[in-house]
Design a protein around this motif. Structure first.
Motif, mmCIF file in Angstrom:
data_model
loop_
_atom_site.group_PDB
_atom_site.id
_atom_site.type_symbol
_atom_site.label_atom_id
_atom_site.label_comp_id
_atom_site.label_asym_id
_atom_site.label_seq_id
_atom_site.Cartn_x
_atom_site.Cartn_y
_atom_site.Cartn_z
ATOM 1 N N ALA A 134 0.824 -1.206 0.000
ATOM 2 C CA ALA A 134 0.000 0.000 0.000
ATOM 3 C C ALA A 134 0.861 1.261 0.000
ATOM 4 C CB ALA A 134 -0.917 -0.008 1.220
ATOM 5 N N ARG A 135 1.878 1.280 0.850
ATOM 6 C CA ARG A 135 2.745 2.463 0.964
ATOM 7 C C ARG A 135 3.446 2.780 -0.342
ATOM 8 N NH1 ARG A 135 7.944 3.881 2.331
ATOM 9 N NH2 ARG A 135 8.679 1.727 2.446
ATOM 10 N N ARG A 136 3.852 1.742 -1.056
ATOM 11 C CA ARG A 136 4.578 1.940 -2.309
ATOM 12 C C ARG A 136 3.653 1.981 -3.529
ATOM 13 N NH1 ARG A 136 10.275 -0.492 -1.646
ATOM 14 N NH2 ARG A 136 10.446 -0.890 0.585
ATOM 15 N N ARG A 137 2.363 1.832 -3.294
ATOM 16 C CA ARG A 137 1.383 1.804 -4.389
ATOM 17 C C ARG A 137 1.787 0.776 -5.452
ATOM 18 N NH1 ARG A 137 -0.052 8.275 -5.144
ATOM 19 N NH2 ARG A 137 -0.668 8.609 -2.972
ATOM 20 N N ALA A 138 2.094 -0.411 -4.973
ATOM 21 C CA ALA A 138 2.666 -1.446 -5.841
ATOM 22 C C ALA A 138 1.640 -2.369 -6.478
ATOM 23 C CB ALA A 138 3.672 -2.283 -5.050
ATOM 24 N N ALA A 139 0.371 -2.305 -6.060
ATOM 25 C CA ALA A 139 -0.631 -3.215 -6.612
ATOM 26 C C ALA A 139 -2.020 -2.613 -6.484
ATOM 27 C CB ALA A 139 -0.582 -4.568 -5.910
ATOM 28 N N ASP A 140 -2.898 -3.048 -7.372
ATOM 29 C CA ASP A 140 -4.304 -2.649 -7.320
ATOM 30 C C ASP A 140 -5.127 -3.651 -6.520
ATOM 31 O OD1 ASP A 140 -4.298 -0.410 -9.498
ATOM 32 O OD2 ASP A 140 -3.285 -2.119 -10.428
ATOM 33 N N VAL A 141 -4.651 -4.901 -6.494
ATOM 34 C CA VAL A 141 -5.378 -6.001 -5.854
ATOM 35 C C VAL A 141 -4.371 -6.836 -5.057
ATOM 36 C CG1 VAL A 141 -6.940 -7.964 -6.215
ATOM 37 C CG2 VAL A 141 -6.922 -6.084 -7.873
ATOM 38 N N ILE A 142 -4.803 -7.382 -3.928
ATOM 39 C CA ILE A 142 -4.000 -8.329 -3.164
ATOM 40 C C ILE A 142 -4.696 -9.683 -3.175
ATOM 41 C CG2 ILE A 142 -3.234 -8.965 -0.833
ATOM 42 C CD1 ILE A 142 -2.690 -6.001 -0.326
ATOM 43 N N ALA A 143 -3.927 -10.730 -3.515
ATOM 44 C CA ALA A 143 -4.439 -12.095 -3.471
ATOM 45 C C ALA A 143 -4.339 -12.594 -2.034
ATOM 46 C CB ALA A 143 -3.636 -12.996 -4.409
ATOM 47 N N VAL A 144 -5.481 -12.804 -1.395
ATOM 48 C CA VAL A 144 -5.510 -13.237 0.003
ATOM 49 C C VAL A 144 -5.788 -14.737 0.043
ATOM 50 C CG1 VAL A 144 -6.603 -12.954 2.253
ATOM 51 C CG2 VAL A 144 -6.307 -10.971 0.752
ATOM 52 N N LYS A 145 -4.740 -15.509 0.323
ATOM 53 C CA LYS A 145 -4.890 -16.941 0.571
ATOM 54 C C LYS A 145 -4.905 -17.132 2.079
ATOM 55 C CE LYS A 145 -2.298 -18.321 -3.561
ATOM 56 N NZ LYS A 145 -0.917 -18.491 -4.056
ATOM 57 N N THR A 146 -5.972 -17.676 2.608
ATOM 58 C CA THR A 146 -6.014 -17.888 4.052
ATOM 59 C C THR A 146 -4.902 -18.834 4.487
ATOM 60 O OG1 THR A 146 -7.636 -19.668 3.799
ATOM 61 C CG2 THR A 146 -8.483 -17.447 4.194
ATOM 62 N N THR A 147 -4.392 -19.639 3.552
ATOM 63 C CA THR A 147 -3.300 -20.570 3.843
ATOM 64 C C THR A 147 -1.983 -19.834 4.020
ATOM 65 O OG1 THR A 147 -3.196 -20.893 1.451
ATOM 66 C CG2 THR A 147 -4.335 -22.571 2.737
ATOM 67 N N LYS A 148 -1.570 -19.059 3.036
ATOM 68 C CA LYS A 148 -0.272 -18.379 3.112
ATOM 69 C C LYS A 148 -0.254 -17.287 4.174
ATOM 70 C CE LYS A 148 -1.086 -14.556 -0.078
ATOM 71 N NZ LYS A 148 -0.624 -13.714 -1.170
ATOM 72 N N CYS A 149 -1.441 -16.785 4.541
ATOM 73 C CA CYS A 149 -1.521 -15.681 5.497
ATOM 74 C C CYS A 149 -1.528 -16.161 6.944
ATOM 75 C CB CYS A 149 -2.767 -14.842 5.230
ATOM 76 S SG CYS A 149 -2.765 -14.049 3.603
ATOM 77 N N GLY A 150 -1.542 -17.474 7.169
ATOM 78 C CA GLY A 150 -1.487 -17.981 8.531
ATOM 79 C C GLY A 150 -2.830 -18.246 9.159
ATOM 80 N N ALA A 199 -7.692 -15.548 11.167
ATOM 81 C CA ALA A 199 -7.484 -14.357 11.999
ATOM 82 C C ALA A 199 -6.507 -13.383 11.344
ATOM 83 C CB ALA A 199 -6.989 -14.765 13.382
ATOM 84 N N ARG A 200 -5.367 -13.892 10.870
ATOM 85 C CA ARG A 200 -4.379 -12.999 10.241
ATOM 86 C C ARG A 200 -4.874 -12.494 8.896
ATOM 87 N NH1 ARG A 200 1.813 -12.762 10.472
ATOM 88 N NH2 ARG A 200 1.690 -14.180 8.723
ATOM 89 N N SER A 201 -5.642 -13.296 8.190
ATOM 90 C CA SER A 201 -6.180 -12.846 6.900
ATOM 91 C C SER A 201 -7.093 -11.644 7.084
ATOM 92 C CB SER A 201 -6.942 -13.981 6.217
ATOM 93 O OG SER A 201 -6.074 -15.039 5.869
ATOM 94 N N ARG A 202 -7.830 -11.605 8.191
ATOM 95 C CA ARG A 202 -8.700 -10.460 8.462
ATOM 96 C C ARG A 202 -7.889 -9.179 8.608
ATOM 97 N NH1 ARG A 202 -12.886 -11.727 13.243
ATOM 98 N NH2 ARG A 202 -13.908 -9.871 12.405
ATOM 99 N N VAL A 203 -6.717 -9.275 9.217
ATOM 100 C CA VAL A 203 -5.872 -8.092 9.395
ATOM 101 C C VAL A 203 -5.360 -7.611 8.040
ATOM 102 C CG1 VAL A 203 -3.830 -7.155 10.530
ATOM 103 C CG2 VAL A 203 -5.209 -8.883 11.690
ATOM 104 N N ALA A 257 -8.111 -3.423 -3.472
ATOM 105 C CA ALA A 257 -9.071 -4.519 -3.543
ATOM 106 C C ALA A 257 -8.410 -5.827 -3.106
ATOM 107 C CB ALA A 257 -9.614 -4.650 -4.968
ATOM 108 N N CYS A 258 -9.231 -6.820 -2.758
ATOM 109 C CA CYS A 258 -8.721 -8.137 -2.368
ATOM 110 C C CYS A 258 -9.456 -9.233 -3.128
ATOM 111 C CB CYS A 258 -8.863 -8.361 -0.872
ATOM 112 S SG CYS A 258 -7.762 -7.353 0.144
ATOM 113 N N HIS A 259 -8.711 -10.305 -3.357
ATOM 114 C CA HIS A 259 -9.202 -11.452 -4.133
ATOM 115 C C HIS A 259 -9.048 -12.707 -3.285
ATOM 116 C CE1 HIS A 259 -9.626 -14.124 -7.615
ATOM 117 N NE2 HIS A 259 -8.469 -14.682 -7.316
ATOM 118 N N GLY A 260 -10.066 -13.549 -3.266
ATOM 119 C CA GLY A 260 -10.009 -14.802 -2.515
ATOM 120 C C GLY A 260 -9.220 -15.845 -3.270
ATOM 121 N N ALA A 261 -7.917 -15.905 -3.027
ATOM 122 C CA ALA A 261 -7.028 -16.763 -3.814
ATOM 123 C C ALA A 261 -6.993 -18.186 -3.263
ATOM 124 C CB ALA A 261 -5.628 -16.165 -3.855
#
Length: 373
Positions: free
Chosen positions: A262-278, A281-285, A296-300
């Motif tokens: 977000a700080r670097r404006r590096a992407a329009d969308v983030i792929a949120v895998k509940t697996t890779k995010c731990g 609970a952590r995916s919500r953060v 935006a976020c995508h359910g990867a």
């Protein structure tokens, strides 16, 4: 003893055949190993989680074998004897014992949520704030067959109203050949379906600068992780010059990663895998960070089985920040069914399972059949 007390934790490795090989940038697989995590309470409730990685340790360094060793040897002693409704405290204590290993932690996090929700007689999404929708869009991943076969597969899915958008993996072939292959597919499906690509972080900056404009020109609607995950400056540069959205996947595995994107404006969308995010609970953060930044976020997917997929469906249906659909197609790639009643896919979407916990019931005979000896 309180009925919510965790009596035992058991892990089992399964090997499930796929309907066709699934190809990534550096590997392919014809079966998916899963680590099934079962948490049993003194009240007799069993909650399930699933440890799974996309195609093996090439992606994040974990495998079902490492997850099993970590969970059995280090995580189980932390949680047995605790209450399943102590998820926050349990996960904090696990952090003190095990660094990283987010796929393993995700499996435990989901099993805890499932067991707690079943103990209460409520669905998992209730623990996440409640569902605001009852289904989520699902993009289908196309294979690595010749162009005419790929287009035929996509058109069949469209005719069956199973999927209305498609993703193609890139990065395994020569970039020029790969680009022309995908451009031909995108042009053939233009006006019929959305087409996106995932390069799995395999191109360098110059390759991306040379070939990504061609993909956008051909009608590709979204480009996922073209360059190495740590090179956020490159991702930001590509985002500035391309007329289609950039999605970060390998670049975001933690809330801090999301903040940096977000700080670097590096992407329009983030792929949120509940697996890779731990886990959930952590995916919500991570989604909260993205929402605050207007990303935006995508359910990867990590090609989860039905347990991991059900968990991600509950998450997506309880999170308004998951607003660019999903790729929660994992069980559709499996040649064998692990649930008594399968997840419901129709009209380009997957339905939120109903009932307590994850809302799905494992076929234990099938589990035994595919258990690794």
């Amino acid at each position: 003893m309180n009925e919510l007390t965790i009596e035992s934790l058991q892990t089992t490795i399964l090997d499930i055949p796929l309907v066709r090989p699934h190809k990534f940038a550096t590997t392919s697989m014809d079966r998916q190993p899963l680590l099934l995590v079962a948490i049993r309470t003194t009240g007799g409730v069993v909650g399930y989680g699933e440890g799974v990685v996309p195609g093996g340790p090439w992606w994040g360094g974990e495998s079902v074998e490492t997850m099993k060793a970590i969970i059995d040897g280090y995580i189980a002693p932390v949680i047995v004897g605790r209450r399943v409704d102590e998820i926050t405290g349990i996960m904090l204590d696990i952090e003190r014992v095990v660094a990283r290993a987010d796929f393993a932690k995700a499996a435990v996090d989901v099993a805890l949520h499932d067991a707690w929700a079943r103990s209460l007689g409520v669905p998992v999404h209730t623990l996440l704030g409640g569902a605001f929708r009852d289904s989520v869009e699902v993009t289908w991943a196309l294979g690595a067959a010749p162009v005419d076969e790929i287009v035929a597969e996509a058109e069949q899915k469209l005719a069956q109203r199973l999927h209305f958008s498609f993703k193609l993996k890139m990065g395994a072939l020569d970039p020029a050949e790969d680009t022309e292959r995908v451009a031909a597919i995108a042009q053939a499906l233009r006006g019929k379906a959305g087409v996106r690509v995932d390069i799995n972080a395999r191109w360098d900056r110059l390759t991306a600068l040379r070939y990504l404009p061609r993909l956008a020109e051909a009608g590709v609607e979204l480009i996922e992780q073209p360059t190495p995950g740590e090179q956020l400056e490159v991702l930001a540069e590509l985002r500035q010059i391309l007329p289609v959205p950039i999605m970060a996947d390998e670049s975001v595995c933690s809330p801090y990663d999301a903040f940096e994107v977000a700080r670097r404006r590096a992407a329009d969308v983030i792929a949120v895998k509940t697996t890779k995010c731990g886990g959930l609970a952590r995916s919500r953060v991570i989604v909260a960070v993205a929402q605050a930044a207007g990303i935006a976020c995508h359910g990867a997917t990590s090609i989860e089985g039905p347990i991991g997929t059900a968990a991600s469906i509950h998450f997506a249906c309880a999170q308004p920040g998951i607003n660019v659909g999903s790729e929660l197609f994992g069980p559709l790639l499996f040649a064998e069914q692990l649930l008594i009643e399968p997840l419901r896919y129709a009209d380009g979407r997957v339905a939120l399972p109903q009932g307590p916990g994850l809302g799905v019931e494992l076929d234990l005979d099938a589990v035994r059949m595919f258990t690794r000896n």
